[in-house]
Enzyme design. Structure first.
Site, PDB file in Angstrom:
ATOM      1  N   TYR A  14       0.935  -1.261  -0.012  1.00  0.00           N
ATOM      2  CA  TYR A  14      -0.045  -0.138   0.145  1.00  0.00           C
ATOM      3  C   TYR A  14       0.953   1.210  -0.117  1.00  0.00           C
ATOM      4  O   TYR A  14       0.431   2.379  -0.284  1.00  0.00           O
ATOM      5  CB  TYR A  14      -1.049   0.142   1.245  1.00  0.00           C
ATOM      6  CG  TYR A  14      -1.904  -1.018   1.191  1.00  0.00           C
ATOM      7  CD1 TYR A  14      -3.078  -1.205   0.361  1.00  0.00           C
ATOM      8  CD2 TYR A  14      -1.564  -2.106   2.233  1.00  0.00           C
ATOM      9  CE1 TYR A  14      -3.843  -2.041   0.693  1.00  0.00           C
ATOM     10  CE2 TYR A  14      -2.690  -3.273   2.539  1.00  0.00           C
ATOM     11  CZ  TYR A  14      -3.646  -3.004   1.411  1.00  0.00           C
ATOM     12  OH  TYR A  14      -4.519  -4.221   1.574  1.00  0.00           O
ATOM     13  N   HIS A  19      -4.455   6.159  -1.399  1.00  0.00           N
ATOM     14  CA  HIS A  19      -4.895   6.092  -0.188  1.00  0.00           C
ATOM     15  C   HIS A  19      -3.815   6.452   0.871  1.00  0.00           C
ATOM     16  O   HIS A  19      -4.301   6.814   1.942  1.00  0.00           O
ATOM     17  CB  HIS A  19      -5.508   4.924   0.078  1.00  0.00           C
ATOM     18  CG  HIS A  19      -6.756   4.805   0.772  1.00  0.00           C
ATOM     19  ND1 HIS A  19      -7.526   5.935   0.713  1.00  0.00           N
ATOM     20  CD2 HIS A  19      -7.433   3.965   1.432  1.00  0.00           C
ATOM     21  CE1 HIS A  19      -8.743   5.703   1.449  1.00  0.00           C
ATOM     22  NE2 HIS A  19      -8.634   4.614   1.931  1.00  0.00           N
ATOM     23  N   PHE A  63      -4.683  -0.246   9.849  1.00  0.00           N
ATOM     24  CA  PHE A  63      -5.642  -0.094   8.517  1.00  0.00           C
ATOM     25  C   PHE A  63      -6.325   0.834   8.409  1.00  0.00           C
ATOM     26  O   PHE A  63      -7.078   1.280   9.534  1.00  0.00           O
ATOM     27  CB  PHE A  63      -5.992  -1.462   8.121  1.00  0.00           C
ATOM     28  CG  PHE A  63      -4.901  -2.281   7.430  1.00  0.00           C
ATOM     29  CD1 PHE A  63      -4.421  -2.519   6.404  1.00  0.00           C
ATOM     30  CD2 PHE A  63      -4.524  -3.246   8.686  1.00  0.00           C
ATOM     31  CE1 PHE A  63      -3.442  -3.283   6.115  1.00  0.00           C
ATOM     32  CE2 PHE A  63      -3.391  -4.248   8.155  1.00  0.00           C
ATOM     33  CZ  PHE A  63      -2.907  -4.155   7.014  1.00  0.00           C
ATOM     34  N   ASN A  65      -9.728   1.721   7.687  1.00  0.00           N
ATOM     35  CA  ASN A  65     -10.996   1.325   8.094  1.00  0.00           C
ATOM     36  C   ASN A  65     -10.888   1.399   9.651  1.00  0.00           C
ATOM     37  O   ASN A  65     -12.185   1.572  10.324  1.00  0.00           O
ATOM     38  CB  ASN A  65     -11.642   0.226   7.481  1.00  0.00           C
ATOM     39  CG  ASN A  65     -12.010   0.414   6.053  1.00  0.00           C
ATOM     40  OD1 ASN A  65     -11.749   1.203   5.685  1.00  0.00           O
ATOM     41  ND2 ASN A  65     -12.362  -0.571   5.414  1.00  0.00           N
ATOM     42  N   ASP A  90      -6.598  11.555   2.087  1.00  0.00           N
ATOM     43  CA  ASP A  90      -6.840  11.513   0.799  1.00  0.00           C
ATOM     44  C   ASP A  90      -8.179  11.832   0.628  1.00  0.00           C
ATOM     45  O   ASP A  90      -9.226  11.864   1.158  1.00  0.00           O
ATOM     46  CB  ASP A  90      -6.572  10.521  -0.135  1.00  0.00           C
ATOM     47  CG  ASP A  90      -7.254   9.302   0.609  1.00  0.00           C
ATOM     48  OD1 ASP A  90      -6.980   8.971   1.648  1.00  0.00           O
ATOM     49  OD2 ASP A  90      -7.977   8.675  -0.189  1.00  0.00           O
ATOM     50  N   ASN A 111     -13.831   6.285   5.060  1.00  0.00           N
ATOM     51  CA  ASN A 111     -13.734   5.189   6.086  1.00  0.00           C
ATOM     52  C   ASN A 111     -12.858   5.457   7.162  1.00  0.00           C
ATOM     53  O   ASN A 111     -13.290   5.103   8.336  1.00  0.00           O
ATOM     54  CB  ASN A 111     -13.455   3.758   5.542  1.00  0.00           C
ATOM     55  CG  ASN A 111     -14.756   3.034   4.682  1.00  0.00           C
ATOM     56  OD1 ASN A 111     -15.818   3.632   4.860  1.00  0.00           O
ATOM     57  ND2 ASN A 111     -14.521   2.224   3.533  1.00  0.00           N
TER      58      ASN A 111
END
Length: 239
Positions: A14, A19, A63, A65, A90, A111
């Site tokens: 990632y 993101h 993470f 969320n 973002d 989220n």
């Protein structure tokens, strides 16, 4: 003290995605102000001082969320109020290259912000949104877009935006929320039009000054000519 929280997802897969803009911004701040990352609970943090203000940079490792779990723990650990946060993340609904600073508000479907609101029990915390824009393909999957890695040209533009966001943090710490909002929440097109209007106004003012100076010079020349003619006539009469 302020918590400067960058939102993103941990892990090499990632690291370069759209993101992870929030992670990129706080990483840049850590490098700029020589702060060292260390693990604290469910986050990576870096302690330091920016413009005389003690700050803790934060990258949740829960993470995206579940970002609120890590941030909530830190807010309680440092005995801070939600207003002492600045959350950087973002934003799909802002074009690439634009950013917006706000003191509160809804998640807008993000989220990570949903999680923060849930765990802080308020949406009253400052946040800096960095535009990543939407895919040029109308039917493109939003998740694939935000978790995608931008191409070379877009990557350069995004890095410029991230550096601008990092530059906004010391400005925010020095001048406060309202003053910084007035400085950075400017639509580029509206700014261009305002600058063009200002330029035209200055040109018009300079033109008016030039015309006035020319008119005064003409009046002075005309007056001098009349005086010279009068003196000439007086001389003729005397002779």
């Amino acid at each position: 003290m302020k918590l400067i929280v960058g939102l993103g997802n941990p892990g090499a897969q990632y690291e370069k995605t759209r993101h992870n803009v929030g992670f990129h911004v706080v990483d840049f701040l850590a490098t700029t102000y020589s702060m060292r990352w260390e693990r604290h609970g469910r986050a990576m943090i870096a302690n330091g001082t920016i413009h005389g203000e003690k700050v803790v940079l934060v990258k949740p490792t829960t993470f995206m969320n579940n970002s609120g779990e890590a941030v909530g723990e830190l807010v309680r650990w440092f005995k801070l109020d939600p207003g002492d946060l600045l959350v950087i993340y973002d934003e799909l609904d802002l074009p690439l290259g634009q950013m917006r600073l706000r003191g509160s508000g809804s998640s807008g479907g993000h989220n990570g912000i949903n999680s923060l609101i849930s765990h802080l029990h308020t949406n009253e915390f400052p946040r800096l949104r960095v535009g990543i824009g939407r895919s040029a393909h109308a039917k493109s999957d939003t998740v694939k877009h935000v978790l995608g890695v931008p191409g070379n040209e877009e990557r350069i533009d995004l890095e410029i935006s991230e550096r601008k966001a990092a530059d906004a943090v010391p400005l925010y710490l020095e001048k406060g929320l309202d003053a910084t909002m007035n400085l950075i929440n400017v639509d580029p097109e509206a700014q261009r039009k305002a600058e063009e209007k200002k330029r035209l106004k200055l040109e018009r003012r300079e033109q008016e000054k030039r015309l006035k100076a020319e008119r005064l010079a003409q009046e002075a020349a005309s007056k001098q000519s009349e005086q010279d003619q009068q003196q000439s006539e007086n001389s003729s009469v005397s002779d």
